[in-house]
Design a protein around this motif. Structure first.
Motif, mmCIF file in Angstrom:
data_model
loop_
_atom_site.group_PDB
_atom_site.id
_atom_site.type_symbol
_atom_site.label_atom_id
_atom_site.label_comp_id
_atom_site.label_asym_id
_atom_site.label_seq_id
_atom_site.Cartn_x
_atom_site.Cartn_y
_atom_site.Cartn_z
ATOM 1 N N GLN A 92 0.847 -1.185 0.000
ATOM 2 C CA GLN A 92 0.000 0.000 0.000
ATOM 3 C C GLN A 92 0.890 1.246 0.000
ATOM 4 O OE1 GLN A 92 -3.176 -0.348 -0.303
ATOM 5 N NE2 GLN A 92 -3.581 -2.433 0.414
ATOM 6 N N GLY A 93 0.258 2.404 -0.270
ATOM 7 C CA GLY A 93 0.978 3.659 -0.162
ATOM 8 C C GLY A 93 0.973 4.478 -1.442
ATOM 9 N N TYR A 94 1.478 5.676 -1.339
ATOM 10 C CA TYR A 94 1.482 6.637 -2.456
ATOM 11 C C TYR A 94 2.224 6.099 -3.666
ATOM 12 C CZ TYR A 94 2.071 11.254 -4.693
ATOM 13 O OH TYR A 94 2.052 12.330 -5.562
ATOM 14 N N ASP A 95 3.427 5.539 -3.450
ATOM 15 C CA ASP A 95 4.202 4.982 -4.563
ATOM 16 C C ASP A 95 3.533 3.742 -5.148
ATOM 17 O OD1 ASP A 95 6.121 6.953 -4.234
ATOM 18 O OD2 ASP A 95 7.410 5.714 -2.966
ATOM 19 N N VAL A 96 2.930 2.951 -4.287
ATOM 20 C CA VAL A 96 2.282 1.713 -4.724
ATOM 21 C C VAL A 96 1.037 2.017 -5.563
ATOM 22 C CG1 VAL A 96 1.112 -0.382 -3.926
ATOM 23 C CG2 VAL A 96 3.188 0.420 -2.762
ATOM 24 N N TYR A 97 0.296 3.025 -5.157
ATOM 25 C CA TYR A 97 -0.886 3.471 -5.913
ATOM 26 C C TYR A 97 -0.478 3.845 -7.336
ATOM 27 C CZ TYR A 97 -5.320 6.142 -6.482
ATOM 28 O OH TYR A 97 -6.538 6.620 -6.889
ATOM 29 N N PHE A 98 0.612 4.580 -7.456
ATOM 30 C CA PHE A 98 1.151 4.973 -8.763
ATOM 31 C C PHE A 98 1.627 3.750 -9.549
ATOM 32 C CE2 PHE A 98 4.915 7.427 -10.842
ATOM 33 C CZ PHE A 98 4.257 7.440 -12.066
ATOM 34 N N ALA A 99 2.322 2.851 -8.873
ATOM 35 C CA ALA A 99 2.844 1.653 -9.534
ATOM 36 C C ALA A 99 1.719 0.807 -10.119
ATOM 37 C CB ALA A 99 3.661 0.824 -8.542
ATOM 38 N N ASN A 100 0.643 0.654 -9.368
ATOM 39 C CA ASN A 100 -0.496 -0.123 -9.865
ATOM 40 C C ASN A 100 -1.081 0.490 -11.130
ATOM 41 O OD1 ASN A 100 -0.710 -2.327 -8.043
ATOM 42 N ND2 ASN A 100 -1.572 -0.979 -6.476
ATOM 43 N N ARG A 101 -1.121 1.812 -11.189
ATOM 44 C CA ARG A 101 -1.665 2.476 -12.376
ATOM 45 C C ARG A 101 -0.731 2.296 -13.571
ATOM 46 N NH1 ARG A 101 -5.451 6.492 -13.665
ATOM 47 N NH2 ARG A 101 -5.433 6.620 -15.953
ATOM 48 N N LEU A 102 0.587 2.365 -13.338
ATOM 49 C CA LEU A 102 1.535 2.129 -14.420
ATOM 50 C C LEU A 102 1.315 0.748 -15.038
ATOM 51 C CD1 LEU A 102 4.956 3.501 -13.087
ATOM 52 C CD2 LEU A 102 3.456 4.548 -14.782
ATOM 53 N N ALA A 103 1.196 -0.256 -14.194
ATOM 54 C CA ALA A 103 1.005 -1.619 -14.686
ATOM 55 C C ALA A 103 -0.319 -1.752 -15.424
ATOM 56 C CB ALA A 103 1.062 -2.603 -13.520
ATOM 57 N N GLU A 104 -1.354 -1.137 -14.871
ATOM 58 C CA GLU A 104 -2.680 -1.209 -15.510
ATOM 59 C C GLU A 104 -2.650 -0.606 -16.907
ATOM 60 O OE1 GLU A 104 -7.094 0.838 -14.953
ATOM 61 O OE2 GLU A 104 -5.752 0.674 -13.214
ATOM 62 N N ASP A 105 -2.050 0.571 -17.040
ATOM 63 C CA ASP A 105 -2.036 1.248 -18.337
ATOM 64 C C ASP A 105 -1.091 0.574 -19.320
ATOM 65 O OD1 ASP A 105 -3.876 2.978 -17.332
ATOM 66 O OD2 ASP A 105 -2.533 4.701 -17.154
ATOM 67 N N LEU A 106 -0.101 -0.130 -18.802
ATOM 68 C CA LEU A 106 0.810 -0.869 -19.676
ATOM 69 C C LEU A 106 0.205 -2.206 -20.090
ATOM 70 C CD1 LEU A 106 3.609 -0.689 -20.963
ATOM 71 C CD2 LEU A 106 4.567 -1.757 -18.911
ATOM 72 N N GLY A 107 -0.826 -2.642 -19.360
ATOM 73 C CA GLY A 107 -1.499 -3.898 -19.688
ATOM 74 C C GLY A 107 -0.779 -5.127 -19.176
ATOM 75 N N VAL A 108 -0.087 -4.975 -18.028
ATOM 76 C CA VAL A 108 0.639 -6.104 -17.446
ATOM 77 C C VAL A 108 0.335 -6.184 -15.958
ATOM 78 C CG1 VAL A 108 2.512 -5.969 -19.134
ATOM 79 C CG2 VAL A 108 2.689 -4.685 -16.982
ATOM 80 N N ASP A 109 0.735 -7.299 -15.349
ATOM 81 C CA ASP A 109 0.657 -7.431 -13.896
ATOM 82 C C ASP A 109 1.864 -6.733 -13.267
ATOM 83 O OD1 ASP A 109 -1.652 -9.011 -14.056
ATOM 84 O OD2 ASP A 109 -0.454 -10.844 -14.284
ATOM 85 N N VAL A 110 1.755 -6.398 -11.996
ATOM 86 C CA VAL A 110 2.872 -5.780 -11.301
ATOM 87 C C VAL A 110 3.427 -6.741 -10.253
ATOM 88 C CG1 VAL A 110 1.354 -4.636 -9.618
ATOM 89 C CG2 VAL A 110 3.683 -3.772 -9.991
#
Length: 307
Positions: A92-110
């Motif tokens: 969880q956290g600010y960086d993790v929230y961003f990381a999840n969005r990066l993976a989502e928009d890239l179309g991959v799992d994180v």
């Protein structure tokens, strides 16, 4: 007499034949050894080349990440509220929230990879992670070893100490007053360069640094002001006596040096996210409970544009 000479000649002939055979054999052995050496030399050269290559920076391109279906992102696991593991074992956290969005928009799992401050550059250079999102402050020295994307947060250093002995100036401290820092952070670098006479109590993790402060192992703890402010708000009995130390810097994603495909994609992603005020939403979802609304516009960098 003739028989004796014939015997001697036969003996001499046999000796010469044997010597020639031995020499020929030695010649063949030498040739074989030369051939073996030549082959070993090629192998050695190849291994040396492979060794040299492995010493270089290792990374996956954007296409390789997409093809694998997973992006490896380095985050903290003990730095609440920026990157931490909750009671359910979830990041969880600010960086993790961003990381999840990066993976989502890239179309991959994180795949989250827990890192410590001092390991961030190493994890990129060895290919253990594709991206670092672990409160990574941009500095000229670090930019020589990794490539930073556009920033998504502002930060400066701060100093926290117990209410019973609030430290408001580092000039008041002596060599007998140890200051807690985390190895590999900008706080360590800043204090080493600007306060060389201070005694630094160094730890590898945020959890260890916090424990040291609570146990009185140091008179104060110097770190990102976002971290020490959060600690003071969450733990009664401590005061951020120095809320800003040194210059204001920025926090940004980092990729391996030369990994332009991933770097370019992240930069475009940050710009696009800025159009929807993503990082303000991130703040409100992960940091507002800690900092309230007063710090939002000060800390958040939207779309990579600093004020």
């Amino acid at each position: 007499m003739k028989k004796e000479r014939l015997t001697k000649r036969l003996a001499l002939f046999t000796a010469l034949t044997l010597t020639g055979a031995m020499l020929a054999g030695c010649g063949n052995t030498d040739a074989a050894e030369s051939s073996s050496d030549a082959q070993t030399g090629v192998t050695a050269d190849t291994q040396a080349s492979a060794g040299d290559a492995s010493a270089d920076v290792v990374y996956r391109t954007l296409d390789e990440i997409k093809e694998s279906g997973t992006i490896n992102i380095g985050v903290f696991s003990d730095k609440n509220p920026f990157g931490y593991v909750d009671e359910n074992g979830e990041y969880q956290g600010y960086d993790v929230y961003f990381a999840n969005r990066l993976a989502e928009d890239l179309g991959v799992d994180v795949n989250f990879v827990s890192t410590e401050a001092a390991s961030r550059i190493e994890y990129l250079q060895t290919g253990k992670v594709d991206v670092i999102l672990a409160n990574f402050t941009v500095t000229p020295e670090r930019a020589e070893e990794v490539d930073f994307a556009l920033p998504y947060m502002n930060v400066s250093l701060g100093v926290i100490s117990p209410d019973s002995a609030v430290v408001e100036s580092l000039d008041d401290l002596t060599a007998d007053d140890p200051v807690i820092v985390i190895s590999g952070t900008t706080a360590e670098t800043y204090l080493t360069e600007n306060y060389p006479d201070l005694t630094l109590q160094k730890y590898d993790s945020y959890a260890a640094a916090k424990t040291a402060l609570e146990n009185g192992s140091g008179v104060a703890w110097a770190n990102d002001n976002t971290e020490v402010i959060a600690f003071a708000l969450q733990n009664p009995g401590y005061t951020v006596g120095i809320p800003e130390l040194g210059s204001t810097d920025t926090i940004a994603p980092a990729v391996s040096k030369g990994n332009t495909t991933v770097l370019d994609w992240i930069n475009e992603e940050i710009k696009a996210l800025g159009e929807e005020n993503f990082f303000h939403a991130d703040y409100e979802a992960t940091l507002a409970d800690t900092y309230g609304s007063d710090y939002e516009d000060t800390l958040v960098v939207e779309g990579g544009e600093t004020k």
